[in-house]
Design an enzyme around this catalytic site. Sequence first.
Site, PDB file in Angstrom:
ATOM      1  NE  ARG A  42      -4.117  -0.332   2.477  1.00 22.82           N
ATOM      2  CZ  ARG A  42      -4.992  -0.186   2.386  1.00 22.82           C
ATOM      3  NH1 ARG A  42      -5.222   0.264   3.300  1.00 22.82           N
ATOM      4  NH2 ARG A  42      -5.497  -1.217   2.297  1.00 22.82           N
ATOM      5  CE  LYS A  66      -8.522 -11.170   2.397  1.00 25.39           C
ATOM      6  NZ  LYS A  66      -9.127 -10.022   1.418  1.00 25.39           N
ATOM      7  CE  LYS A  78      -2.184  -4.676   2.738  1.00 26.99           C
ATOM      8  NZ  LYS A  78      -3.196  -6.075   1.765  1.00 26.99           N
ATOM      9  CG  ASP A 113      -3.172  -2.864  -0.356  1.00 25.78           C
ATOM     10  OD1 ASP A 113      -3.829  -3.830  -0.471  1.00 25.78           O
ATOM     11  OD2 ASP A 113      -3.714  -1.784  -0.188  1.00 25.78           O
ATOM     12  CB  THR A 145     -12.721 -10.830  -5.585  1.00 29.27           C
ATOM     13  OG1 THR A 145     -11.597 -10.617  -5.442  1.00 29.27           O
ATOM     14  CG2 THR A 145     -13.258 -10.003  -4.443  1.00 29.27           C
ATOM     15  CB  ALA A 233     -18.583   0.367  -1.222  1.00 30.92           C
ATOM     16  CB  ALA A 255     -16.506  -3.985   1.265  1.00 29.02           C
ATOM     17  CG  ASN A 256     -10.957  -6.071   2.188  1.00 28.51           C
ATOM     18  OD1 ASN A 256     -10.953  -6.908   2.587  1.00 28.51           O
ATOM     19  ND2 ASN A 256     -10.118  -5.949   1.006  1.00 28.51           N
TER      20      ASN A 256
HETATM   21  P1  NAD Z   1     -13.419  -0.644  -6.676  1.00 25.58           P
HETATM   22  O1  NAD Z   1     -12.338   1.006  -6.221  1.00 25.58           O
HETATM   23  O2  NAD Z   1     -13.375  -1.338  -8.190  1.00 25.58           O
HETATM   24  O3  NAD Z   1     -15.259   0.099  -6.650  1.00 25.58           O
HETATM   25  C1  NAD Z   1     -15.252   0.203  -5.218  1.00 25.58           C
HETATM   26  C2  NAD Z   1     -17.118   0.832  -5.450  1.00 25.58           C
HETATM   27  O4  NAD Z   1     -17.441   1.666  -4.313  1.00 25.58           O
HETATM   28  C3  NAD Z   1     -15.848   2.091  -6.894  1.00 25.58           C
HETATM   29  O5  NAD Z   1     -16.871   2.317  -7.471  1.00 25.58           O
HETATM   30  C4  NAD Z   1     -16.243   3.573  -5.640  1.00 25.58           C
HETATM   31  O6  NAD Z   1     -16.814   4.905  -6.249  1.00 25.58           O
HETATM   32  C5  NAD Z   1     -18.323   3.027  -4.595  1.00 25.58           C
HETATM   33  N1  NAD Z   1     -18.574   3.312  -3.843  1.00 25.58           N
HETATM   34  C6  NAD Z   1     -17.104   4.725  -2.259  1.00 25.58           C
HETATM   35  N2  NAD Z   1     -18.846   4.400  -2.157  1.00 25.58           N
HETATM   36  C7  NAD Z   1     -19.121   3.907  -1.843  1.00 25.58           C
HETATM   37  C8  NAD Z   1     -21.156   4.816  -1.407  1.00 25.58           C
HETATM   38  N3  NAD Z   1     -20.444   5.271   0.208  1.00 25.58           N
HETATM   39  N4  NAD Z   1     -21.542   3.792  -1.792  1.00 25.58           N
HETATM   40  C9  NAD Z   1     -22.066   3.260  -3.021  1.00 25.58           C
HETATM   41  N5  NAD Z   1     -20.517   3.078  -3.585  1.00 25.58           N
HETATM   42  C10 NAD Z   1     -19.264   3.877  -2.863  1.00 25.58           C
HETATM   43  O7  NAD Z   1     -13.091  -1.510  -5.932  1.00 25.58           O
HETATM   44  P2  NAD Z   1     -12.896  -2.997  -5.512  1.00 25.58           P
HETATM   45  O8  NAD Z   1     -11.604  -3.485  -6.090  1.00 25.58           O
HETATM   46  O9  NAD Z   1     -14.408  -3.785  -6.410  1.00 25.58           O
HETATM   47  O10 NAD Z   1     -12.939  -3.349  -3.721  1.00 25.58           O
HETATM   48  C11 NAD Z   1     -14.296  -2.492  -3.713  1.00 25.58           C
HETATM   49  C12 NAD Z   1     -13.918  -4.105  -2.206  1.00 25.58           C
HETATM   50  O11 NAD Z   1     -13.532  -4.917  -2.005  1.00 25.58           O
HETATM   51  C13 NAD Z   1     -13.058  -2.850  -1.547  1.00 25.58           C
HETATM   52  O12 NAD Z   1     -13.495  -2.635   0.425  1.00 25.58           O
HETATM   53  C14 NAD Z   1     -11.840  -3.802  -1.866  1.00 25.58           C
HETATM   54  O13 NAD Z   1     -10.888  -3.771  -0.524  1.00 25.58           O
HETATM   55  C15 NAD Z   1     -12.149  -5.684  -1.648  1.00 25.58           C
HETATM   56  N6  NAD Z   1     -11.457  -6.462  -2.537  1.00 25.58           N
HETATM   57  C16 NAD Z   1     -11.576  -6.535  -3.589  1.00 25.58           C
HETATM   58  C17 NAD Z   1     -10.906  -7.362  -3.804  1.00 25.58           C
HETATM   59  C18 NAD Z   1     -10.599  -7.462  -5.388  1.00 25.58           C
HETATM   60  O14 NAD Z   1     -10.297  -8.684  -6.374  1.00 25.58           O
HETATM   61  N7  NAD Z   1     -10.833  -6.419  -6.148  1.00 25.58           N
HETATM   62  C19 NAD Z   1     -10.164  -8.690  -3.005  1.00 25.58           C
HETATM   63  C20 NAD Z   1     -10.435  -7.639  -2.080  1.00 25.58           C
HETATM   64  C21 NAD Z   1     -11.411  -7.537  -1.048  1.00 25.58           C
END
Ligand code: NAD
Length: 339
Positions: A42, A66, A78, A113, A145, A233, A255-256
């Site tokens: 990160r 995890k 990390k 990250d 995911t 999100a 979401a995490n």
């Molecule tokens: P991303 O940034 O592509 O999508 C997140 C979306 O959420 C964005 O479009 C953003 O505008 C929206 N958002 C933010 N705040 C919001 C709110 N209050 N209400 C509605 N929408 C809102 O992220 P991602 O890769 O899709 O990851 C989403 C979550 O999943 C995160 O918490 C991430 O840590 C977790 N995660 C992702 C992965 C992965 O493979 N991408 C793996 C494990 C965990």
Amino acid sequence: MLFNHDEFDHESVTFAHDPDTGLKAIIAVHNRRRGPAIGGCRMMAYPDEISALTDVLRLSKGMTYKCAIGDIPFGGGKAVIMGDPATQKTPELLRAMGTFVEQLGGRYITSFDSGTTIDDIAVIGETTRHVGGIKPGAGNASASTAYGVLVCMREAVRIRLGAETLSGLVVAIQGAGNVGSRLAKLVAEDGGRVVIADINQDLALSVAESTGAASVKADEILSMDCDVLAPCALGAVFSADSVKQLTCPVICGGANNQLADNSVADELMERQVFYCPDYLANAGGIIDLHYQLNKPSRDALKAHLDRLAETLQDCHAIAAEHRCSMASAADLIAEARFQ
Ligand code: NAD
């Protein structure tokens, strides 16, 4: 403070400072009983060093849990780089980070990250072999995911609602990004009725249009009358306050760190909301990385992701036996696998 901390029991925490490139970074290795520590790098403009240290300790410990719940042969680690990714990220700094990772001799494997991209990890990979998630042609981990969330969601509605499929069930998805958009497609293909919201309303509308979903405003999604709520999100979405507005019987999303604190898990249990622990629901991403690194087989990857349903069944059984929350049950399963 560090050696007597109740919450943190890390194997090693290493600091790097390279004045030539401006690199200030910390790598925390939490636990390697299952295998080398893995976790993203990160980059963030932390207000101070203690904030960076707290973040890397918390995140690396989370990775141990995890990897264990996802049943992959890795431990938790990390890395954090202190600095603004928009202004302070240079190829030289990333290569210095690679040298830092290399110095740990494979005890820690890095990936992307917040604040780093796949391209950044490729630059880090110029000075270390210990990087994951950058192989050309590798699948997008977000697809795994989202599929892992779907597997858990099917099982959650079977347990809580007695529903054999998602067909006809209303699934409210918060966030239409990498995970939320893919999940919307998968749920719709399974016959679920998707409602999606994003603070970027155009994004929510475009995902709704391509998947046949409905879209609502971002501030309406948590209180929606639905069968499943899928947070995809931000973190800390469920707090003592926000759970009061929930009407859903099931929570299962990607979401995490969905719970603001541990007491929220008990509150959900009291409200009879079936909560699929976040790090189980979203373990598909790290499982995908394992297959990218070690066994590039799509069939084996899918079979592994399908097994997340069995882990959720085990969580449910342990929660019933110990009269504890689903979050605590997941921790018990994970701890038994890495201690
Ligand atoms: P991303 O940034 O592509 O999508 C997140 C979306 O959420 C964005 O479009 C953003 O505008 C929206 N958002 C933010 N705040 C919001 C709110 N209050 N209400 C509605 N929408 C809102 O992220 P991602 O890769 O899709 O990851 C989403 C979550 O999943 C995160 O918490 C991430 O840590 C977790 N995660 C992702 C992965 C992965 O493979 N991408 C793996 C494990 C965990």
